[in-house]
Design an enzyme around this catalytic site. Structure first.
Site, mmCIF file in Angstrom:
data_model
loop_
_atom_site.group_PDB
_atom_site.id
_atom_site.type_symbol
_atom_site.label_atom_id
_atom_site.label_comp_id
_atom_site.label_asym_id
_atom_site.label_seq_id
_atom_site.Cartn_x
_atom_site.Cartn_y
_atom_site.Cartn_z
ATOM 1 N N LYS A 29 0.581 3.773 -3.016
ATOM 2 C CA LYS A 29 -0.312 4.303 -3.320
ATOM 3 C C LYS A 29 0.060 5.716 -3.807
ATOM 4 O O LYS A 29 -0.713 6.988 -3.862
ATOM 5 C CB LYS A 29 -1.373 3.868 -1.927
ATOM 6 C CG LYS A 29 -2.287 2.621 -2.353
ATOM 7 C CD LYS A 29 -3.139 2.488 -1.561
ATOM 8 C CE LYS A 29 -4.398 0.932 -1.895
ATOM 9 N NZ LYS A 29 -3.875 0.521 -0.888
ATOM 10 N N VAL A 31 1.129 -4.028 3.677
ATOM 11 C CA VAL A 31 0.876 -4.870 4.517
ATOM 12 C C VAL A 31 2.407 -5.685 3.624
ATOM 13 O O VAL A 31 2.234 -7.309 4.770
ATOM 14 C CB VAL A 31 -0.346 -5.975 3.692
ATOM 15 C CG1 VAL A 31 -1.244 -5.372 4.214
ATOM 16 C CG2 VAL A 31 -0.188 -6.175 3.004
ATOM 17 N N SER A 35 0.759 -1.055 0.087
ATOM 18 C CA SER A 35 -0.256 -0.572 0.049
ATOM 19 C C SER A 35 1.023 1.310 0.437
ATOM 20 O O SER A 35 -0.031 2.343 -0.681
ATOM 21 C CB SER A 35 -1.014 0.348 1.603
ATOM 22 O OG SER A 35 -2.433 -0.629 1.284
ATOM 23 N N TYR A 52 -1.961 -2.172 -10.901
ATOM 24 C CA TYR A 52 -2.254 -1.785 -9.857
ATOM 25 C C TYR A 52 -0.838 -2.987 -8.990
ATOM 26 O O TYR A 52 -0.470 -2.302 -7.786
ATOM 27 C CB TYR A 52 -3.590 -1.627 -8.662
ATOM 28 C CG TYR A 52 -3.536 -1.945 -7.418
ATOM 29 C CD1 TYR A 52 -3.830 -0.982 -6.891
ATOM 30 C CD2 TYR A 52 -3.917 -3.037 -7.015
ATOM 31 C CE1 TYR A 52 -3.294 -0.916 -4.900
ATOM 32 C CE2 TYR A 52 -4.135 -3.245 -5.558
ATOM 33 C CZ TYR A 52 -3.642 -1.920 -4.796
ATOM 34 O OH TYR A 52 -4.359 -2.381 -3.590
ATOM 35 N N TYR A 66 -4.401 3.206 7.559
ATOM 36 C CA TYR A 66 -5.523 1.795 7.675
ATOM 37 C C TYR A 66 -6.486 2.820 8.211
ATOM 38 O O TYR A 66 -6.725 4.065 8.837
ATOM 39 C CB TYR A 66 -5.183 1.407 7.753
ATOM 40 C CG TYR A 66 -4.031 0.287 6.838
ATOM 41 C CD1 TYR A 66 -4.466 0.589 5.302
ATOM 42 C CD2 TYR A 66 -3.438 -0.359 7.315
ATOM 43 C CE1 TYR A 66 -3.534 -0.311 4.259
ATOM 44 C CE2 TYR A 66 -2.114 -0.891 6.603
ATOM 45 C CZ TYR A 66 -2.625 -1.410 4.755
ATOM 46 O OH TYR A 66 -1.324 -1.411 4.381
#
Ligand code: GLU
Length: 305
Positions: free
Chosen positions: A64, A259, A61, A189, A241
């Site tokens: 991102k 993660v 992540s 992605y 998160y």
């Protein structure tokens, strides 16, 4: 600095046992839960790393952040805002139930899977291969590391099993948020999540964000300073998160976790921090990593509040 970081590693090591490595992407289950590394990049002190700071892992992540930057650089703030909102969802990163009504752009943010997947469509490039290449090139540039590349095994593992992300992508299509070919968007992605970095790379990327897009080594402005402001604000509210509020209180700096066990923390104007420790808590954040940031923040008064 190294002595302080070593003390922090020693103190936080016991927290590893509170977490487990991610297993939902089969390849990530192979990580060694006991690895723990920290690296900082700061004015005056340069780069300092201790523990397993040279160990590589996938961004997951944390990518991102770069997807958002690429989209901002290619389509500007307005283009990004039209597609993806900025409000924290208070829900897990891969949640489906954003709202009881139809899914709208304002229900998603760049730091949850749906938002990041949608933002891949904004990257300039004729094909998704080209879009991904531009994303990888930007990651290499801000990390100052031209050899960054993807971990092919992790990429294939997620591509084979990432059906929840597939479902999210079709949901984005169902509500007209994106219109592209789902598999192509997902491929970009998944590749982004599989970019392999070390804690040093994360510290350097964070340091550029801390300096609002300026690479202080070369003195070059790598990207628009307003985009750094935008990203740091989104990291502050949505980067950890559904633990972002707690993190704001206990650590108090913009950060993004993944993660794969990485955390990248941005101390505006002062420092970039990269951490690796793959044992995760129930929200997906590195257990020892969060504790280490908490101690470092207290010790060096890093909180921006
Ligand atoms: N590749 C991961 C996924 O989409 C990233 C999630 C994360 O690091 O939170 O499931």
């Amino acid at each position: 600095m190294e002595k302080l970081l070593q003390n922090i590693i020693n103190e936080c090591y016991p927290y590893i046992k509170n977490g487990e490595v991610a297993t939902y992407i089969p390849e990530l289950a192979k990580a060694d839960k006991n690895e723990f590394g920290i690296c900082t990049a700061s004015h005056g002190e340069g780069i300092n790393g201790v523990g397993d700071y040279k160990k590589s892992f996938t961004m997951q992540s944390i990518a991102k952040t770069v997807i958002l930057l690429r989209a901002l650089e290619d389509k500007g703030e307005e283009g990004v805002r039209r597609l993806v909102g900025v409000e924290a969802t208070g829900k897990p990163f891969d949640a489906f139930n954003y709202s009881d009504q139809a899914l709208k752009s304002e229900h998603i943010n760049p730091m949850i899977n749906a938002g990041a997947i949608a933002l891949c469509t904004l990257i300039d490039g004729k094909t998704y291969q080209e879009k991904f290449q531009r994303l990888l090139d930007l990651t290499r540039k801000i990390a100052g590391n031209p050899s960054l590349d993807i971990d092919e095994d992790v990429y294939l593992s997620e591509k084979a099993t990432g059906n929840k992300n597939r479902a999210l992508t079709y949901m984005l299509k169902a509500y007209g948020i994106i219109n592209e070919d789902a598999e192509e968007v997902l491929d970009c992605y998944f590749r982004a999540c599989s970019i392999k970095v070390t804690s040093v790379d994360l510290a350097k990327i964070a340091f550029v964000l801390a300096n609002r897009g300026m690479d202080t080594l070369s003195g070059k402005q790598i990207f628009d300073k307003n985009h750094a402001k935008y990203i740091n604000a989104v990291l502050m509210t949505c980067g950890m998160y559904d633990g972002s509020g707690e993190f704001a209180v206990t650590v108090g700096v913009p950060a993004k976790s993944g993660v794969g066990g990485g955390i990248m923390a941005v101390v505006p104007g002062r420092m970039g921090i990269g951490i690796y420790s793959p044992a995760l808590d129930s929200k997906g954040n590195s257990c020892a990593g969060i504790k280490a940031l908490e101690l470092l923040s207290k010790e060096l008064e890093l909180s921006i509040f």
